[in-house]
Each structure stands twice: as structure tokens, then as C-alpha cells.
Design a protein around this motif. Structure first.
Motif, PDB file in Angstrom:
ATOM      1  N   PHE A   1      -6.158   5.096   4.011  1.00  0.00           N
ATOM      2  CA  PHE A   1      -5.780   3.791   3.435  1.00  0.00           C
ATOM      3  C   PHE A   1      -6.591   3.797   1.826  1.00  0.00           C
ATOM      4  O   PHE A   1      -5.925   3.663   1.057  1.00  0.00           O
ATOM      5  N   TYR A   2      -7.597   4.329   1.940  1.00  0.00           N
ATOM      6  CA  TYR A   2      -8.514   4.623   0.332  1.00  0.00           C
ATOM      7  C   TYR A   2      -7.590   5.453  -0.318  1.00  0.00           C
ATOM      8  O   TYR A   2      -7.655   5.436  -1.701  1.00  0.00           O
TER       9      TYR A   2
ATOM     10  N   ALA B   1      -3.838   7.053  -4.851  1.00  0.00           N
ATOM     11  CA  ALA B   1      -2.551   7.629  -5.113  1.00  0.00           C
ATOM     12  C   ALA B   1      -1.773   6.851  -5.709  1.00  0.00           C
ATOM     13  O   ALA B   1      -1.267   7.364  -6.758  1.00  0.00           O
ATOM     14  N   PHE B   2      -1.490   5.659  -5.281  1.00  0.00           N
ATOM     15  CA  PHE B   2      -0.597   4.730  -5.786  1.00  0.00           C
ATOM     16  C   PHE B   2      -0.897   3.764  -6.924  1.00  0.00           C
ATOM     17  O   PHE B   2      -0.346   3.120  -7.455  1.00  0.00           O
ATOM     18  N   GLY B   3      -2.294   3.913  -7.154  1.00  0.00           N
ATOM     19  CA  GLY B   3      -2.978   3.062  -8.288  1.00  0.00           C
ATOM     20  C   GLY B   3      -2.985   1.567  -8.091  1.00  0.00           C
ATOM     21  O   GLY B   3      -2.381   0.985  -8.871  1.00  0.00           O
ATOM     22  N   LEU B   4      -3.081   1.153  -6.717  1.00  0.00           N
ATOM     23  CA  LEU B   4      -2.745  -0.253  -6.651  1.00  0.00           C
ATOM     24  C   LEU B   4      -3.573  -1.053  -7.003  1.00  0.00           C
ATOM     25  O   LEU B   4      -4.984  -1.302  -6.585  1.00  0.00           O
ATOM     26  N   GLY B   5      -3.617  -1.771  -8.431  1.00  0.00           N
ATOM     27  CA  GLY B   5      -4.403  -2.261  -9.349  1.00  0.00           C
ATOM     28  C   GLY B   5      -4.998  -3.440  -8.577  1.00  0.00           C
ATOM     29  O   GLY B   5      -6.234  -3.669  -8.865  1.00  0.00           O
ATOM     30  N   ILE B   6      -4.373  -4.426  -7.971  1.00  0.00           N
ATOM     31  CA  ILE B   6      -4.814  -5.538  -7.295  1.00  0.00           C
ATOM     32  C   ILE B   6      -6.002  -5.206  -6.332  1.00  0.00           C
ATOM     33  O   ILE B   6      -7.035  -5.927  -6.168  1.00  0.00           O
TER      34      ILE B   6
END
Length: 216
Positions: free
Chosen positions: A52-53, A58-63
Motif C-alpha cells: 500500500f505504501y 510510486a504513483f505520488g498520490l498527493g492527497i
């Protein structure tokens, strides 16, 4: 070419999983008392939390990253208190009752093992920044990262973590039958003290920024 990213992910997954922190101690303790399957299923909880982390990194999930940053104190606080609770529970547990309880609980107990380790691992928000640092520092994605490459890398992280916990639980299980009741008693006590102590240290670490701000 895609398999090289799976391989890189496996290496990252192993790097993150192999250091024996409190999670490793808990999984060893579960394997000794409940068997290889319980140890491995518990390890899968940690591996999926790491995945998960790794996905967030990897996708840079900003939120998600912003949420983790803003709630870092509370996540660490909850995780440290839970760690102390787990350590004290292990310390106070009777090995005979634990072994008998494992036989009665069966698959229901396995779900509890998985979830407890998953949430304990997820409560450590530093993990996402570890993955960010590893991914960036090692240039793992190459010059032209794509969603396909990122997915293969994340898959590798899951495989690497799972391989380590399977290997560890298998090795510990091989020596499991050699432990006598008195040894199991002391393993419970020592494991409980170690886990609770690490949780207490993590609890104190939550307040270090406040102490620094106040000049202590």
C-alpha cells in the motif's frame, strides 16, 4: 524487460521487510505458538501494508501523502499504544492457553493475525517516505516511468515481502517442536517486554518535536 522491474521490486520488498523490528518479533512469536501458517499469514498483513505504501510512493498520490503528513503524529501515537498493548498481552499470555486457543480458533484466528499486523504496519507512516527515498535514490523507475512499470514494481514489492515472511516463518517453524513449555514461557515474557519497550520508545518519539519546540 518488465521482469527487471518485478525483480527490483522484490529487492525493495526484501530490504524493507528483513530488518527485524517489532513486527518481526510478533511474527516470530506467532509462528512459535501457532505454527507456520499463522506466522506467514501475519507476515502477509505486513507485506500488503508495505505494498500500500509502495503504491502511494510510486504513483505520488498527493492527497494520501498529505493526509499521512498531517496525521503523522496521531498515526504514530495510535501505532505505539497498540504496540505496547500487544507486547503486554503477549507478556501476560499463558503459553498453554495460547497454543490451545490457536487450535480452537482455526481460520478465524488467522484473519485476526492478518488484520492486527496489517493495521500495526500501516500505523507507521514513515514507511511511505522510506519507499519514496528508495525509489528516488536508486532511480528504480528509469528515465521514462509508466503505469505499467510502476505496477510491476509494486507487484515485486509484494512478492519480496511475502517471500521473506514465508522464509522466516518456515525457518522458525522448523525449530518450533524443540521448544519446551518453560522455554515458551520465557519466550512469551521476553517477546512481550521487547515489543512493549519498542512501543513505549515509539510513543516517546511522538513527542520529540514538541519537546524540541519547548526547548527541552
Amino acid at each position: 524487460m518488465d521482469f527487471q522491474y518485478i525483480f527490483k521490486g522484490i529487492i525493495v520488498g526484501l530490504m524493507v521487510s528483513i530488518p527485524l523490528g517489532p513486527i518481526g518479533v510478533i511474527i516470530i512469536q506467532k509462528t512459535i505458538h501457532k505454527g507456520r501458517l499463522a506466522g506467514f499469514i501475519s507476515g502477509l498483513g505486513a507485506a500488503i501494508a508495505d505494498m500500500f505504501y509502495a503504491t502511494v510512493a510510486a504513483f505520488g498520490l498527493g492527497i494520501v501523502i498529505n493526509f499521512i503528513k498531517t496525521q503523522e503524529f496521531y498515526l504514530q501515537l495510535i501505532g505505539s499504544i497498540f504496540l505496547v498493548y500487544v507486547g503486554m498481552r503477549i507478556f501476560l499470555t499463558n503459553p498453554i492457553k495460547q497454543i490451545r486457543g490457536a487450535k480452537r480458533s482455526g481460520k478465524k484466528g488467522l484473519l485476526g493475525d492478518f488484520l492486527s499486523i496489517f493495521f500495526l504496519t500501516v500505523s507507521n507512516p514513515i514507511a511511505v517516505f522510506v519507499f519514496v527515498a528508495v525509489f528516488a535514490g536508486a532511480s528504480i523507475f528509469g528515465n521514462n516511468p509508466t503505469v505499467r512499470i510502476e505496477l510491476f514494481l509494486i507487484l515485486g514489492v509484494l512478492i519480496g515481502g511475502s517471500l521473506w515472511w514465508y522464509t522466516l516463518s518456515t525457518i522458525i517453524n522448523a525449530f518450533r517442536r524443540k521448544f519446551r513449555l518453560k522455554q515458551l514461557f520465557w519466550i512469551n515474557k521476553i517477546s512481550g517486554i521487547v515489543i512493549a519497550s519498542l512501543g513505549f520508545l515509539a510513543f516517546l518519539a511522538c513527542f520529540e518535536p514538541i519537546k524540541s519546540f519547548l526547548g527541552y
